[in-house]
Motif scaffolding. Sequence first.
Motif, mmCIF file in Angstrom:
data_model
loop_
_atom_site.group_PDB
_atom_site.id
_atom_site.type_symbol
_atom_site.label_atom_id
_atom_site.label_comp_id
_atom_site.label_asym_id
_atom_site.label_seq_id
_atom_site.Cartn_x
_atom_site.Cartn_y
_atom_site.Cartn_z
ATOM 1 N N HIS A 1 0.532 -1.303 -0.160
ATOM 2 C CA HIS A 1 -0.245 0.087 0.085
ATOM 3 C C HIS A 1 1.527 1.162 0.375
ATOM 4 O O HIS A 1 0.973 1.966 -0.738
ATOM 5 C CB HIS A 1 -0.528 0.134 1.067
ATOM 6 C CG HIS A 1 -1.913 1.276 1.357
ATOM 7 N ND1 HIS A 1 -1.074 2.318 1.946
ATOM 8 C CD2 HIS A 1 -3.334 1.514 0.793
ATOM 9 C CE1 HIS A 1 -2.585 3.148 2.029
ATOM 10 N NE2 HIS A 1 -3.640 2.805 1.245
ATOM 11 N N TYR B 1 1.747 2.962 -3.446
ATOM 12 C CA TYR B 1 0.896 2.860 -4.815
ATOM 13 C C TYR B 1 0.533 4.326 -3.875
ATOM 14 O O TYR B 1 0.534 4.831 -4.554
ATOM 15 C CB TYR B 1 0.214 1.938 -4.410
ATOM 16 C CG TYR B 1 0.533 0.768 -5.059
ATOM 17 C CD1 TYR B 1 1.064 -0.454 -4.902
ATOM 18 C CD2 TYR B 1 0.960 0.952 -7.206
ATOM 19 C CE1 TYR B 1 1.351 -2.028 -5.987
ATOM 20 C CE2 TYR B 1 1.400 0.099 -7.824
ATOM 21 C CZ TYR B 1 1.270 -1.164 -7.354
ATOM 22 O OH TYR B 1 2.171 -2.781 -8.208
ATOM 23 N N SER B 2 0.879 4.035 -2.406
ATOM 24 C CA SER B 2 -0.022 5.354 -2.096
ATOM 25 C C SER B 2 0.851 6.147 -0.934
ATOM 26 O O SER B 2 1.207 5.887 0.053
ATOM 27 C CB SER B 2 -1.808 5.276 -1.369
ATOM 28 O OG SER B 2 -1.991 6.188 -1.030
ATOM 29 N N PRO C 1 -2.014 13.362 -2.608
ATOM 30 C CA PRO C 1 -1.953 13.129 -4.926
ATOM 31 C C PRO C 1 -1.045 13.459 -5.355
ATOM 32 O O PRO C 1 -0.915 12.409 -5.980
ATOM 33 C CB PRO C 1 -3.598 13.688 -4.864
ATOM 34 C CG PRO C 1 -4.030 13.837 -3.525
ATOM 35 C CD PRO C 1 -2.881 13.747 -2.366
ATOM 36 N N ASP D 1 1.702 11.018 -5.356
ATOM 37 C CA ASP D 1 1.412 9.442 -6.144
ATOM 38 C C ASP D 1 1.846 9.666 -7.436
ATOM 39 O O ASP D 1 2.034 9.421 -8.341
ATOM 40 C CB ASP D 1 0.287 9.115 -5.131
ATOM 41 C CG ASP D 1 -0.413 8.772 -4.099
ATOM 42 O OD1 ASP D 1 1.002 8.416 -3.227
ATOM 43 O OD2 ASP D 1 -1.019 9.072 -3.508
#
Length: 224
Positions: A69, A72-73, A77, A80
């Motif tokens: 996780h 990916y994050s 935002p 990312d």
Amino acid sequence: MELIAGKKFKLPVWEAILRTMRPGERARFRCESKHVVLYPLVAKSLRNIAAGKDPLEGQRHCCSIAQLHEHYSLGYPDLDELQKNPQPLIFDIEVLKVEEPGSYQQDPWAMTDEEKLQAVPLIHQEGNELYRQGKVQEAATKYYDAIACLKNLQMKEQPGSPDWIELDQKITPLLLNYCQCKLQSEEYYEVLDHCSSILNKQRQSLLQAGQGSRGRVECGRGAG
């Protein structure tokens, strides 16, 4: 932001940039994406610092799912997106001050393991002196820095090993001093959390010691 040349704590390209600049100079640099692939992770750490959080929050002791996780994050935002699609970045940098080696006190993260061990008693003493002067918040910061040095060393040891236990024993008095500062600042929840943790460790140690003693007595009876 502070950067210590040679520690490679942030981006190596930043060190290359700064070596071309003088104090008081301001310049803009365009860095190709291959040099700034790790920028999203560095940026997250800097944002954590600005928010008063652990700069490595979420990067320690994660299970495989958590690490997946995390990959990916990053919780932001824009970071990312930059992690998924690396882009050339432009840095606008102004050099405010340059300090020579030995002319400043290093932060714990910048120290070697040996330097951390040597620094802990000195930082502890500084904290005690600040506490005697009534500078409670400043003393708490010193105790926290000393604890951070020992915690960092402890993470490299096997939990429960003699070296790990020795470091843990050094942490306890510092943590109690830290709690005393927080108690005076009326930050009761943090005091309760840390003191409860210390009491639980002491209780477990006593139970283990008691079980070990009983084991020896029973063996003695069997042998007799």
